[in-house]
Design a protein around this motif. Structure first.
Motif, short mmCIF file in Angstrom:
data_model
loop_
_atom_site.label_atom_id
_atom_site.label_comp_id
_atom_site.label_asym_id
_atom_site.label_seq_id
_atom_site.Cartn_x
_atom_site.Cartn_y
_atom_site.Cartn_z
N PRO A 73 5.62 11.23 -1.41
CA PRO A 73 6.12 9.90 -1.03
C PRO A 73 5.26 9.29 0.08
O PRO A 73 5.51 9.51 1.27
CB PRO A 73 7.54 10.19 -0.54
CG PRO A 73 7.47 11.59 -0.02
CD PRO A 73 6.38 12.31 -0.76
N ASP A 74 4.27 8.53 -0.27
CA ASP A 74 3.39 7.88 0.70
C ASP A 74 3.99 6.51 1.03
O ASP A 74 3.61 5.49 0.45
CB ASP A 74 1.98 7.75 0.13
CG ASP A 74 1.01 7.20 1.16
OD1 ASP A 74 1.41 7.06 2.33
OD2 ASP A 74 -0.15 6.92 0.80
N ILE A 75 4.95 6.49 1.97
CA ILE A 75 5.69 5.27 2.31
C ILE A 75 5.23 4.79 3.69
O ILE A 75 5.44 5.48 4.69
CB ILE A 75 7.20 5.55 2.32
CG1 ILE A 75 7.65 6.00 0.91
CG2 ILE A 75 7.98 4.31 2.74
CD1 ILE A 75 9.10 6.40 0.83
N LYS A 76 4.60 3.64 3.73
CA LYS A 76 4.05 3.09 4.97
C LYS A 76 5.10 2.19 5.62
O LYS A 76 5.07 0.96 5.49
CB LYS A 76 2.75 2.35 4.68
CG LYS A 76 1.70 3.24 4.01
CD LYS A 76 0.39 2.53 3.84
CE LYS A 76 -0.62 3.41 3.11
NZ LYS A 76 -0.87 4.69 3.78
N GLU A 113 0.81 -1.22 0.00
CA GLU A 113 0.00 0.00 0.00
C GLU A 113 0.85 1.27 0.00
O GLU A 113 0.34 2.36 0.27
CB GLU A 113 -0.96 0.02 1.19
CG GLU A 113 -1.94 -1.15 1.19
CD GLU A 113 -2.90 -1.10 2.36
OE1 GLU A 113 -2.92 -0.06 3.07
OE2 GLU A 113 -3.63 -2.07 2.57
N SER A 114 2.12 1.16 -0.32
CA SER A 114 2.98 2.34 -0.41
C SER A 114 3.14 2.75 -1.87
O SER A 114 3.10 1.91 -2.77
CB SER A 114 4.36 2.05 0.19
OG SER A 114 4.26 1.74 1.56
N LYS A 115 3.32 4.05 -2.11
CA LYS A 115 3.53 4.54 -3.47
C LYS A 115 4.16 5.92 -3.42
O LYS A 115 4.07 6.64 -2.42
CB LYS A 115 2.22 4.59 -4.25
CG LYS A 115 1.20 5.56 -3.69
CD LYS A 115 -0.07 5.58 -4.55
CE LYS A 115 -1.09 6.57 -3.98
NZ LYS A 115 -2.31 6.62 -4.81
N VAL A 153 8.33 7.55 12.88
CA VAL A 153 7.85 7.60 11.50
C VAL A 153 6.52 8.35 11.45
O VAL A 153 5.64 8.14 12.27
CB VAL A 153 7.67 6.17 10.96
CG1 VAL A 153 7.10 6.19 9.55
CG2 VAL A 153 8.99 5.43 10.98
N PHE A 154 6.39 9.26 10.49
CA PHE A 154 5.15 10.00 10.31
C PHE A 154 4.47 9.54 9.02
O PHE A 154 5.07 8.88 8.17
CB PHE A 154 5.39 11.51 10.27
CG PHE A 154 6.43 11.93 9.27
CD1 PHE A 154 6.12 12.11 7.93
CD2 PHE A 154 7.73 12.16 9.67
CE1 PHE A 154 7.08 12.49 7.01
CE2 PHE A 154 8.71 12.54 8.76
CZ PHE A 154 8.38 12.71 7.43
N SER A 155 3.21 9.92 8.89
CA SER A 155 2.43 9.48 7.74
C SER A 155 2.93 10.17 6.48
O SER A 155 3.01 11.40 6.41
CB SER A 155 0.95 9.79 7.96
OG SER A 155 0.20 9.46 6.83
N GLY A 156 3.25 9.37 5.45
CA GLY A 156 3.79 9.93 4.21
C GLY A 156 2.74 10.61 3.36
O GLY A 156 3.07 11.49 2.55
N ASN A 157 1.45 10.26 3.53
CA ASN A 157 0.44 10.87 2.68
C ASN A 157 0.19 12.33 3.02
O ASN A 157 -0.50 13.04 2.28
CB ASN A 157 -0.88 10.08 2.74
CG ASN A 157 -1.42 10.00 4.16
OD1 ASN A 157 -0.93 10.66 5.07
ND2 ASN A 157 -2.42 9.16 4.35
#
Length: 712
Positions: free
Chosen positions: A488-491, A466-468, A550-554
């Motif tokens: 960078p939405d990196i989970k 679910e990362s992109k 870690v913070f939310s990338g979205n």
């Protein structure tokens, strides 16, 4: 109010007690009697002899088949480790002899363990045999935690199985009593342990407690040993103690009077004066550079060959979290220092951060029942602290995307666990994973790369579901570039497990010909900045740091300005054409110059021809200026007649003579009706219609040089 028990109740209890006593006597009369003699040739070698005596007349109705059936059953079920010498009969009495021989305490312990297991016992055998003529405790000490009856526990059931005795009589086959003696050579040592051996004949100047405090330090160990006396030592005892401790203390150690640790002070005899406090014990301190060095120094101090410690270290992973389990095992024998009447040896083991090792199952387990011989088994399990996580992303001019995931651990904690780290953090089939050292850190590096956004996101999703990463930019051609964004939405939390709160850094490197603006970055990520996330722009690079994990990338948007690949290609074509033109001009500069020179010559010739034709037509000769400009002299103009007087104007002077260019002739004062002053003017020649001449175009000099050649 006082309550007095009734007399009948007391009588019933007394009657029951008498019955139980009679039953016990009957059972003991029917049971076999066990006698044990432990004969020692040395502290390592000896034989345990077990004699089982019984009266066949009293038990003939309980034993089927007599002594022959007993002998056959014993031989059939005799366990390994025990010798059987048969049954000897003397009248109505019979005696069976069993032996356990050994040449070392380890062999003795092994055989006893096997016999207890065969008997169905859960006793863990402990054996201590000490014979010393040195140290503070001199003499013979023997101690065990099992009896011969325990070693023969297999016998009653064997007789039941073979039908020699009935199941109802199984528990009365062997007597619970056991007479035991210990002999060392020819000397008999008094046993005070009953059926379990506890015999000693010693001169005791040993300590009540010996506390060994070991702490890990700089790859080695810092050690403090506290010797706690049984009572305040007199001069004779103190002198003997100091003489022996100075003899056995390790090199480089320091021995002091009195006790310094709080635990040792708590265990010490009560003392009020400073002189008495100095004689309640001794404190020894030293350091060891390694485990081998520690073993060497402890062996010298304790003086027992069995003293030895081993250390193991293992890193395990559970649910993406790593734990280090350190174990210290071994034997510490303080029989020469610890009093048999005291509490023995105690160990305090800590790591460099003061975390205490825990006892694994039991601290006093193994082949010794003596408090003076400690079978150490301690462990320390700690979660490995991750130093930080970094995700380094970059966008290529060709649209390729790369991300490197860097997990950093302290090398001292994860040494030897490189493969486990690699397996835990490796991901999709297309990633590249390696483990490397960087100073005091061990880095697990995972690279995910794609030739374009679609391929990269596919591989990233394999590694972190679910990362992109999304790049949004306008299409078309922009000669000076355009603004675009990257999200960078990196989970990453799913990969980190319990490590999601570690310091986190995300970096982004923009493509060539692209840049970032600090103000734009801060504006678009205001909420994250307000939450403590730090944004730092350095040219085309962006660093985003969070000490809170870690913070939310979205929620992150990276604004970028620059050229796309299309922009670069078109701009390159344009620049290339311009360069090509300049190159051609340079290559053919001589030919161009020659052509221009020929052109100038043709223009000069044309101009000269035109000038000559004009001179013939007008009658003017060449002036000095014409001669200077390289034009040939022109023929003179023919003589002109005078002008006819015009109405209102005075008559003109006579026409000048051909060839007479004197000022007095050409310029004469004229008076006119409309002139208020005398003016020199040129006498106009008689009007002759002009001859039609071709018009020559003017050649402007656009390059600034005299000859117009820009390449010279």
């Amino acid at each position: 109010m006082t309550h007095t028990p009734a007399a009948p109740a007391r009588q019933r209890w007394m009657f029951l007690a008498v019955l139980l006593t009679i039953a016990a006597l009957i059972l003991s009369a029917c049971s076999a009697k066990i006698e044990t003699q432990l004969g020692l040739e040395s502290a390592e070698k000896g034989t345990r002899t077990i004699l089982v005596s019984f009266n066949m007349k009293d038990n003939q109705d309980k034993v089927k088949g007599g002594t022959q059936a007993l002998d056959a059953s014993v031989r059939k079920h005799l366990p390994e480790g025990m010798e059987y010498e048969g049954i000897q009969s003397e009248g109505e009495k019979a005696r069976a002899t069993f032996k356990v021989s050994f040449s070392s305490v380890d062999e003795y312990h092994s055989k006893v363990t096997s016999l207890l297991k065969a008997s169905g016992s859960d006793i863990k055998p402990q054996i201590s045999i000490i014979n010393s003529d040195q140290g503070l405790v001199q003499g013979i000490q023997v101690k065990e935690n099992f009896s011969s009856g325990d070693l023969l526990g297999w016998l009653p059931e064997a007789l039941v199985v073979d039908g020699v005795v009935s199941a109802s009589n199984k528990n009365s086959v062997l007597s619970s009593s056991d007479e035991t003696t210990v002999k060392f050579g020819e000397k008999e040592v008094k046993n005070s342990g009953g059926s379990k051996i506890s015999a000693k004949d010693v001169q005791d100047r040993g300590f009540r407690n010996v506390i060994l405090d070991v702490k890990e330090k700089d790859g080695g160990y810092s050690v403090m040993v506290s010797f706690v006396a049984k009572e305040i030592m007199n001069t004779e005892t103190a002198s003997a103690v100091d003489a022996y401790l100075n003899q056995v203390k390790p090199e480089g150690s320091e021995l002091k009077k009195g006790l310094t640790s709080s635990q040792a002070t708590y265990m010490a005899p009560s003392a009020s004066t400073s002189a008495a406090k100095e004689e309640v014990g001794r404190t020894l301190t030293f350091s060891a550079s390694s485990l081998d060095d520690l073993n060497t120094k402890l062996k010298k101090l304790l003086g027992a060959g069995t003293t030895n410690l081993s250390y193991t270290r293992e890193v395990k992973e559970e649910s993406k979290t790593f734990y280090v389990r350190k174990t210290m095992k071994g034997v510490l024998d303080c029989s020469l220092l610890c009093s048999p009447e005291g509490n023995g040896l105690e160990v305090i083991l800590k790591d460099s951060s003061d975390h205490s090792y825990q006892v694994d199952n039991t601290g006093n387990s193994g082949s010794s029942s003596s408090k003076s011989v400690l079978h150490l088994n301690r462990y320390l399990s700690q979660q490995v602290t991750m130093k930080g996580v970094k995700v380094a992303t970059s966008l290529g001019l060709d649209g390729s995307i790369e991300a490197r995931f860097l997990y950093s651990f302290p090398s001292s904690d994860v040494a030897g666990a490189e493969e486990a780290l690699k397996n835990a953090f490796a991901g999709g089939s297309n990633d590249e994973t390696e483990v490397r050292q960087d100073g005091d850190a061990t880095i697990v590096s995972v690279k995910v790369r794609g030739k374009d956004e679609a391929e990269f996101n596919q591989r990233l999703n394999e590694y972190l579901p679910e990362s992109k990463v999304t790049v949004t930019r306008p299409g078309g051609y922009h000669p000076f570039g355009s603004d675009y964004t990257l999200k960078p939405d990196i989970k990453l939390a799913q990969k980190l497990g319990n490590y999601y709160r570690v310091p986190y850094e995300l970096t982004f490197k923009a493509p060539t010909f692209s840049s970032l603006d600090q103000q734009k970055v801060n504006t678009l990520n205001y909420d994250l900045a307000r939450a403590g996330v730090q944004f730092t722009v350095n040219g085309g690079e962006l660093s985003i740091k969070s000490e809170n994990g870690v913070f939310s990338g979205n929620a992150l948007t990276v604004p970028v300005s620059g050229l796309s690949m299309t922009d670069v290609i078109v701009d390159a074509i344009i620049v290339g054409l311009l360069l090509l033109i300049l190159v051609l001009l340079f290559v053919f500069r001589k030919k161009i110059a020659a052509a221009r020179a020929k052109g100038r010559e043709r223009r000069a010739a044309s101009a000269a021809a035109l000038g000559a034709a004009a001179g013939v037509a007008t009658g003017y000769g060449a002036t000095q200026a014409d001669a200077q400009n390289g034009y040939p002299a022109q023929n003179g103009y023919p003589a002109q007649g005078g002008y006819t007087a015009q109405p209102g104007y005075p008559a003109q002077n006579n026409a000048y003579t051909v060839g007479d260019d004197s000022p007095t002739q050409v310029f004469t004062p004229q008076q006119g009706l409309n002139y208020g002053e005398t003016e020199p003017t040129k006498a106009m020649p008689a009007y002759i219609p002009p001859t039609e001449q071709p018009v020559q175009p003017t050649q402007p000099n656009q390059f600034g040089a005299v000859d117009g050649d820009v390449l010279q």
